[in-house]
Design an enzyme around this catalytic site. Structure first.
Site, short mmCIF file in Angstrom:
data_model
loop_
_atom_site.label_atom_id
_atom_site.label_comp_id
_atom_site.label_asym_id
_atom_site.label_seq_id
_atom_site.Cartn_x
_atom_site.Cartn_y
_atom_site.Cartn_z
N ASP A 140 -6.69 -16.39 11.77
CA ASP A 140 -7.54 -15.45 11.04
C ASP A 140 -8.49 -14.76 12.03
O ASP A 140 -9.69 -14.97 11.99
CB ASP A 140 -8.35 -16.18 9.94
CG ASP A 140 -9.15 -17.36 10.49
OD1 ASP A 140 -8.79 -17.90 11.55
OD2 ASP A 140 -10.17 -17.74 9.87
N HIS A 143 -14.01 -23.73 19.21
CA HIS A 143 -13.22 -24.44 18.20
C HIS A 143 -11.72 -24.19 18.40
O HIS A 143 -10.94 -25.10 18.65
CB HIS A 143 -13.61 -23.98 16.79
CG HIS A 143 -15.07 -24.11 16.48
ND1 HIS A 143 -15.69 -25.34 16.34
CD2 HIS A 143 -16.03 -23.18 16.27
CE1 HIS A 143 -16.96 -25.15 16.06
NE2 HIS A 143 -17.20 -23.85 16.01
#
Length: 329
Positions: free
Chosen positions: A21, A253
């Protein structure tokens, strides 16, 4: 052992699909993957999360065009959760309105393939049984849909590396939930209980991997194409971390999860059953049953397959690899 194995060309490359995303840290993960000699990126699938799915697809196509890799297909994923819920919040305050640091890049020329993301995942897993690694960097809707579409998918896929969960620590959407799991908790519960080989890399681990202001300055001074691109888009991400966490750096992340898929020795993990809370105040909470106690009664935890949950990460090696691969681009 160096962070990069220069002799890896003789080995079979690991086939990966990145479910993404994009997103600034997704961008970094995609660029690192494209610069990793150990892997062959055979596709990107898109999902809502940092941005809505339509924009995620546009950004994925844009990033591949920018990298000169338009040979890699992009399959568009679901626009709604597995229970047909709509995405209520997107992280434009973290990644910019366009997901890429408010740079307003021109629209990409390419188009996604006709196949949906779940159909593409099922097809590729059956083409390469046991050899495909799916790196899931957003909510798990596409992966759960693939599991529902083909009962054999969970066994055909080699591994699913999930960036998600807040095991043993507070979440980053609220104290209970991490953003990707919170984005579709029902889908996450399906994936964690599917019997696939799942490795969850949660924020308990990724919060140990920090790209500092000094690292960013080193990237900015390099001639690497990807390093230069990222320095353009990183400002929004750094300012969010300054405001929200009072830190002079950003959490890596997505690159951490990507590199855990590329080089599993970068993390250690524990194993157990993971369930996801799907409603109420702790919606999106990931709970690991460590199997230290044997419970007598039959519950929603009984006879469920185990997954791996990362507990430590070699943060210096992750940072070193990310920096090297971006600067050599």
């Amino acid at each position: 052992m160096s962070a990069i194995d220069p002799n890896n060309n003789n080995k079979e490359k690991k086939k990966i699909i990145i479910d993404t995303d994009p997103g600034i840290d997704d961008t970094m993960a995609i660029f690192v993957a494209l610069r990793s000699p150990e892997v062959e990126v055979i596709g990107l699938t898109t999902i809502f999360g940092n941005v809505y799915t339509t924009l995620a697809t546009r950004n994925a196509l844009h990033l591949l065009e920018n990298a000169g890799r338009t040979d890699i297909p992009v399959a568009e994923g679901s626009h709604v959760t597995i229970t047909n819920g709509t995405k209520l919040r997107i992280a434009d305050f973290v990644h910019g309105v366009d997901g890429l640091g408010n740079q307003n890049f021109p629209p990409p020329k390419g188009k996604p393939i006709q196949q949906s993301a779940p159909a593409f995942l099922v097809e590729q897993a059956s083409l390469y049984p046991g050899q495909l690694t799916v790196v899931a960097l957003g909510p798990l809707t596409n992966i759960a849909l693939a599991i529902q579409l083909d009962p054999a998918f969970a066994k055909n896929v080699g591994q699913i590396v999930v960036l998600g969960g807040a095991f043993f620590v507070n979440g980053n959407v609220n104290p209970a939930a991490e953003a990707n799991i919170f984005g579709d908790p029902d889908a996450a519960d399906i994936v964690f209980t599917s019997g696939a080989d799942v490795l969850a890399v949660g924020i308990n681990v990724t919060h140990q991997v920090i790209l500092t202001d000094a690292d960013r300055a080193v990237l900015a001074s390099s001639n690497g194409k990807f390093a230069q691109y990222l320095c353009k888009v990183l400002e929004v991400y750094f300012s969010y971390h300054r405001d929200s966490y009072s830190m002079g750096g950003v959490y890596l992340h997505d690159p951490t999860a990507l590199l855990a898929a590329v080089n599993p020795s970068l993390v250690t993990y524990t194993e157990g059953v993971v369930r996801v809370q799907t409603s109420g105040i702790s919606r999106g909470l990931t709970i690991l049953y460590n199997k230290q106690k044997r419970f007598g009664e039959v519950t929603e935890w009984s006879d469920k397959p185990t997954v791996k949950v990362a507990v430590t990460v070699d943060a210096p090696a992750v940072i070193k690899t990310v920096m090297e691969r971006l600067m050599e681009s």
